[in-house]
Motif scaffolding. Structure first.
Motif, PDB file in Angstrom:
ATOM      1  N   GLY A  10      42.219  43.388  37.005  1.00  0.00           N
ATOM      2  CA  GLY A  10      43.627  43.313  37.380  1.00  0.00           C
ATOM      3  C   GLY A  10      44.370  42.332  36.493  1.00  0.00           C
ATOM      4  O   GLY A  10      44.014  42.109  35.333  1.00  0.00           O
ATOM      5  N   ARG A  11      45.405  41.729  37.103  1.00  0.00           N
ATOM      6  CA  ARG A  11      46.338  40.921  36.307  1.00  0.00           C
ATOM      7  C   ARG A  11      45.684  39.782  35.530  1.00  0.00           C
ATOM      8  O   ARG A  11      45.874  39.645  34.335  1.00  0.00           O
ATOM      9  CB  ARG A  11      47.418  40.343  37.223  1.00  0.00           C
ATOM     10  CG  ARG A  11      48.708  41.127  37.129  1.00  0.00           C
ATOM     11  CD  ARG A  11      49.795  40.443  37.875  1.00  0.00           C
ATOM     12  NE  ARG A  11      49.346  40.073  39.218  1.00  0.00           N
ATOM     13  CZ  ARG A  11      50.029  39.301  40.054  1.00  0.00           C
ATOM     14  NH1 ARG A  11      51.173  38.800  39.686  1.00  0.00           N
ATOM     15  NH2 ARG A  11      49.572  39.026  41.253  1.00  0.00           N
ATOM     16  N   ILE A  12      44.865  38.961  36.233  1.00  0.00           N
ATOM     17  CA  ILE A  12      44.356  37.758  35.547  1.00  0.00           C
ATOM     18  C   ILE A  12      43.312  38.096  34.486  1.00  0.00           C
ATOM     19  O   ILE A  12      43.103  37.343  33.540  1.00  0.00           O
ATOM     20  CB  ILE A  12      43.800  36.723  36.550  1.00  0.00           C
ATOM     21  CG1 ILE A  12      43.658  35.339  35.891  1.00  0.00           C
ATOM     22  CG2 ILE A  12      42.471  37.158  37.142  1.00  0.00           C
ATOM     23  CD1 ILE A  12      44.927  34.751  35.388  1.00  0.00           C
ATOM     24  N   ASP A  33      35.376  47.739  37.600  1.00  0.00           N
ATOM     25  CA  ASP A  33      36.457  47.744  38.597  1.00  0.00           C
ATOM     26  C   ASP A  33      36.254  48.968  39.488  1.00  0.00           C
ATOM     27  O   ASP A  33      35.730  49.987  39.031  1.00  0.00           O
ATOM     28  CB  ASP A  33      37.836  47.785  37.929  1.00  0.00           C
ATOM     29  CG  ASP A  33      38.932  47.220  38.843  1.00  0.00           C
ATOM     30  OD1 ASP A  33      39.518  46.179  38.484  1.00  0.00           O
ATOM     31  OD2 ASP A  33      39.194  47.809  39.918  1.00  0.00           O
ATOM     32  N   LYS A  38      42.079  51.441  35.945  1.00  0.00           N
ATOM     33  CA  LYS A  38      41.967  50.118  35.309  1.00  0.00           C
ATOM     34  C   LYS A  38      40.683  50.040  34.482  1.00  0.00           C
ATOM     35  O   LYS A  38      40.646  49.441  33.405  1.00  0.00           O
ATOM     36  CB  LYS A  38      41.996  49.015  36.361  1.00  0.00           C
ATOM     37  CG  LYS A  38      43.380  48.819  36.944  1.00  0.00           C
ATOM     38  CD  LYS A  38      43.378  47.675  37.928  1.00  0.00           C
ATOM     39  CE  LYS A  38      44.750  47.516  38.550  1.00  0.00           C
ATOM     40  NZ  LYS A  38      44.731  46.707  39.752  1.00  0.00           N
ATOM     41  N   THR A  73      38.106  39.075  40.767  1.00  0.00           N
ATOM     42  CA  THR A  73      38.422  39.947  41.908  1.00  0.00           C
ATOM     43  C   THR A  73      39.169  39.136  42.976  1.00  0.00           C
ATOM     44  O   THR A  73      39.276  37.915  42.872  1.00  0.00           O
ATOM     45  CB  THR A  73      37.108  40.483  42.503  1.00  0.00           C
ATOM     46  OG1 THR A  73      36.240  39.374  42.725  1.00  0.00           O
ATOM     47  CG2 THR A  73      36.446  41.471  41.571  1.00  0.00           C
ATOM     48  N   ASN A  75      39.911  37.013  46.373  1.00  0.00           N
ATOM     49  CA  ASN A  75      39.185  35.806  46.770  1.00  0.00           C
ATOM     50  C   ASN A  75      37.931  36.054  47.630  1.00  0.00           C
ATOM     51  O   ASN A  75      36.911  35.396  47.445  1.00  0.00           O
ATOM     52  CB  ASN A  75      40.116  34.872  47.548  1.00  0.00           C
ATOM     53  CG  ASN A  75      41.381  34.562  46.779  1.00  0.00           C
ATOM     54  OD1 ASN A  75      41.466  34.875  45.585  1.00  0.00           O
ATOM     55  ND2 ASN A  75      42.366  33.968  47.416  1.00  0.00           N
ATOM     56  N   HIS A  78      34.589  36.527  45.719  1.00  0.00           N
ATOM     57  CA  HIS A  78      34.079  35.577  44.717  1.00  0.00           C
ATOM     58  C   HIS A  78      32.671  35.085  45.028  1.00  0.00           C
ATOM     59  O   HIS A  78      31.786  35.110  44.170  1.00  0.00           O
ATOM     60  CB  HIS A  78      35.012  34.362  44.608  1.00  0.00           C
ATOM     61  CG  HIS A  78      36.381  34.687  44.095  1.00  0.00           C
ATOM     62  ND1 HIS A  78      37.404  33.761  44.057  1.00  0.00           N
ATOM     63  CD2 HIS A  78      36.909  35.831  43.588  1.00  0.00           C
ATOM     64  CE1 HIS A  78      38.492  34.319  43.560  1.00  0.00           C
ATOM     65  NE2 HIS A  78      38.223  35.576  43.270  1.00  0.00           N
ATOM     66  N   GLU A  95      37.026  32.963  39.448  1.00  0.00           N
ATOM     67  CA  GLU A  95      38.448  32.679  39.623  1.00  0.00           C
ATOM     68  C   GLU A  95      38.662  31.832  40.884  1.00  0.00           C
ATOM     69  O   GLU A  95      37.815  31.767  41.767  1.00  0.00           O
ATOM     70  CB  GLU A  95      39.259  33.983  39.674  1.00  0.00           C
ATOM     71  CG  GLU A  95      39.848  34.374  38.335  1.00  0.00           C
ATOM     72  CD  GLU A  95      40.744  33.284  37.718  1.00  0.00           C
ATOM     73  OE1 GLU A  95      41.124  32.325  38.412  1.00  0.00           O
ATOM     74  OE2 GLU A  95      41.031  33.389  36.521  1.00  0.00           O
ATOM     75  N   LYS A  96      39.829  31.215  40.958  1.00  0.00           N
ATOM     76  CA  LYS A  96      40.157  30.366  42.100  1.00  0.00           C
ATOM     77  C   LYS A  96      40.938  31.139  43.139  1.00  0.00           C
ATOM     78  O   LYS A  96      41.515  32.166  42.771  1.00  0.00           O
ATOM     79  CB  LYS A  96      40.924  29.104  41.687  1.00  0.00           C
ATOM     80  CG  LYS A  96      42.095  29.306  40.726  1.00  0.00           C
ATOM     81  CD  LYS A  96      43.135  30.349  40.931  1.00  0.00           C
ATOM     82  CE  LYS A  96      44.017  30.348  42.119  1.00  0.00           C
ATOM     83  NZ  LYS A  96      45.069  31.395  42.080  1.00  0.00           N
ATOM     84  N   SER A 125      42.551  26.574  35.691  1.00  0.00           N
ATOM     85  CA  SER A 125      43.097  26.763  34.349  1.00  0.00           C
ATOM     86  C   SER A 125      43.966  25.597  33.870  1.00  0.00           C
ATOM     87  O   SER A 125      44.015  25.318  32.674  1.00  0.00           O
ATOM     88  CB  SER A 125      43.945  28.037  34.329  1.00  0.00           C
ATOM     89  OG  SER A 125      43.291  29.072  35.006  1.00  0.00           O
ATOM     90  N   TRP A 168      46.513  42.327  48.930  1.00  0.00           N
ATOM     91  CA  TRP A 168      45.430  41.472  49.439  1.00  0.00           C
ATOM     92  C   TRP A 168      45.827  40.003  49.533  1.00  0.00           C
ATOM     93  O   TRP A 168      45.374  39.273  50.406  1.00  0.00           O
ATOM     94  CB  TRP A 168      44.149  41.652  48.600  1.00  0.00           C
ATOM     95  CG  TRP A 168      44.218  41.148  47.191  1.00  0.00           C
ATOM     96  CD1 TRP A 168      44.468  41.868  46.063  1.00  0.00           C
ATOM     97  CD2 TRP A 168      44.042  39.791  46.750  1.00  0.00           C
ATOM     98  NE1 TRP A 168      44.468  41.058  44.953  1.00  0.00           N
ATOM     99  CE2 TRP A 168      44.205  39.775  45.350  1.00  0.00           C
ATOM    100  CE3 TRP A 168      43.762  38.587  47.403  1.00  0.00           C
ATOM    101  CZ2 TRP A 168      44.101  38.606  44.583  1.00  0.00           C
ATOM    102  CZ3 TRP A 168      43.654  37.418  46.643  1.00  0.00           C
ATOM    103  CH2 TRP A 168      43.826  37.448  45.262  1.00  0.00           C
ATOM    104  N   ARG A 169      46.713  39.549  48.644  1.00  0.00           N
ATOM    105  CA  ARG A 169      47.131  38.146  48.650  1.00  0.00           C
ATOM    106  C   ARG A 169      47.803  37.709  49.946  1.00  0.00           C
ATOM    107  O   ARG A 169      47.877  36.518  50.241  1.00  0.00           O
ATOM    108  CB  ARG A 169      48.180  37.938  47.553  1.00  0.00           C
ATOM    109  CG  ARG A 169      47.647  37.450  46.277  1.00  0.00           C
ATOM    110  CD  ARG A 169      48.757  37.515  45.236  1.00  0.00           C
ATOM    111  NE  ARG A 169      48.210  37.976  43.986  1.00  0.00           N
ATOM    112  CZ  ARG A 169      47.509  37.214  43.168  1.00  0.00           C
ATOM    113  NH1 ARG A 169      47.295  35.960  43.444  1.00  0.00           N
ATOM    114  NH2 ARG A 169      47.018  37.720  42.056  1.00  0.00           N
ATOM    115  N   HIS A 186      45.227  24.762  42.630  1.00  0.00           N
ATOM    116  CA  HIS A 186      45.278  24.212  41.265  1.00  0.00           C
ATOM    117  C   HIS A 186      45.654  22.718  41.305  1.00  0.00           C
ATOM    118  O   HIS A 186      45.077  21.902  40.589  1.00  0.00           O
ATOM    119  CB  HIS A 186      46.339  24.941  40.438  1.00  0.00           C
ATOM    120  CG  HIS A 186      45.902  26.264  39.893  1.00  0.00           C
ATOM    121  ND1 HIS A 186      44.861  26.403  39.006  1.00  0.00           N
ATOM    122  CD2 HIS A 186      46.389  27.522  40.071  1.00  0.00           C
ATOM    123  CE1 HIS A 186      44.718  27.678  38.676  1.00  0.00           C
ATOM    124  NE2 HIS A 186      45.628  28.376  39.314  1.00  0.00           N
TER     125      HIS A 186
END
Ligand code: NAD
Length: 348
Positions: A10-12, A33, A38, A73, A75, A78, A95-96, A125, A168-169, A186
């Motif tokens: 995805g985006r990141i 994925d 994608k 992916t 959260n 992870h 990822e965080k 990051s 999902w966020r 972060h």
């Protein structure tokens, strides 16, 4: 040459891929994925053979042409994915935030990483921003004297994007928390990294857009995660932290402000200008508002993906963000969620 597999396109992932393509010592050898479009798009862009494009992440982890795995992916995936990578004896970058809550397998993951000694990196990051690394050195040299307080803000405006659905966020089960875990983690890491660990927290959260349309129907469902969280924290040494994380700041696409105050000086930076830092030291008789903004020295530049590739090759770069530190940040996120829900100070 480090052979890397990426799960989640995805985006990141675009950010990871862009950086990896510039690393001479790395090659992306497999991608995964569950979204076929994608997978095709990333596979074609990277010239990955069909045999190395996976919809089941376990197959990517087992692939003999993959020695390190990057997890991009949502959260809630992870920790189970990272556990599988470590158990397969491979290096991992996650990822965080690390998880949706510490209870969801974080302790087990940390134990496995310690037992195996495999490289395990957390994608904090902003630790790689030159201003942050320079600030770390200045504080380490004692330039600020005894630290007194820190003020941090992370500002975006994403909750107001028209038509944004219940992705999902915005779902507690998949994300853990909202803006707190997405942006706040972060700055929680940056505060631990630059100033010190958290001893207690008092958090307040608010959901501004309280319902969103479901992804697969016309129905609306309530949003149960925060759009903004403000918190006060007491850090080690009695330092006071004042923090705001919001996605309700119209006109702000991605602004981070960080200010650290000590008995002998101050440091400020704004990550809209990551190569600049504002300083003021009492030793230079600058107690009257004469702050100076200077460029950060060149040697503070370091890429996140470069640092991961180096770690896989056994060369740990300074200030490497580990999954173990990600776990400590997860404890702080959980404490903030509890504090906001129960309207009380939570000790860590
Ligand atoms: N470090 C940073 O600054 C930063 C910035 C943005 C996002 N992130 C983090 O990156 C992660 C992904 O965020 P995003 O914005 O790219 O989300 P996204 O929704 O754009 O991408 C997630 C991808 O994972 C895929 N996926 C879902 N389940 C899967 C499974 N079982 N197997 C394989 N793939 C699966 C989805 O199809 C999707 O393509 C999140 O944890 C987020 O917090 C970090």
């Amino acid at each position: 040459m480090v052979r890397i597999g990426i799960i989640g396109l995805g985006r990141i992932s675009g950010n990871h891929i862009g950086q990896l393509l510039n690393c001479l010592d790395a090659k992306i050898t497999a991608v995964c994925d569950i979204d076929a479009e994608k997978l095709k798009s990333a596979g074609d862009r990277l010239n990955i053979p069909e045999s190395h494009r996976f919809s089941d992440y376990r197959e990517l982890i087992a692939c003999p042409d993959v020695e390190a795995v990057e997890i991009c992916t949502p959260n809630y995936l992870h920790v189970p994915m990272a556990l599988d990578v470590i158990r397969a004896g491979k290096a991992v970058e996650v990822e965080k935030p690390l998880s949706t809550s510490y209870e969801n397998g974080v302790g087990e993951l940390v134990s496995e990483i310690k037992r195996t000694g495999l490289p395990a990196m957390m994608c904090f990051s902003y630790r790689f921003m030159p201003a942050v690394r320079y600030a770390k050195d200045l504080i380490g040299q004692g330039k600020l004297g005894k630290l007194i307080n820190v003020t941090v803000e992370y500002l975006q405006s994403g909750v107001f994007i028209p038509g944004r659905k219940l992705e999902w966020r915005f779902v507690k089960e998949y994300a853990g928390s909202g803006t707190l875990g997405d942006l706040g983690v972060h700055l929680i890491d940056m505060t631990r990294f630059l100033v010190g660990d958290f001893e207690s927290i008092y958090a307040m959260s608010k959901t501004v857009v309280t319902e969103r349309q479901k992804l697969d129907s016309d129905e609306y469902a309530p949003v149960l995660v925060d759009d903004l969280t403000g918190m006060m924290a007491r850090l080690e040494g009695g330092v006071i932290a004042n923090m705001l994380f919001t996605k309700c700041a119209i006109g702000e696409s991605n602004t981070i402000r960080f200010e650290i105050y000590g008995t002998d000086g101050i440091i400020k930076f704004n990550l809209n200008n990551p190569n600049e830092i504002t300083l003021c030291f009492a030793a230079e008789n600058r107690t009257d508002g004469r702050q100076k903004t200077i460029p950060v020295p060149e040697e503070y530049r370091l890429g996140q993906e470069y640092a991961f590739v180096q770690a896989v090759q056994g060369k740990l770069t300074p200030y490497f963000p580990s999954v173990t530190e990600g776990a400590e940040c997860q404890r702080i996120l959980d404490a903030a969620v509890r504090s906001a829900a129960e309207n009380r100070i939570v000790a860590l």
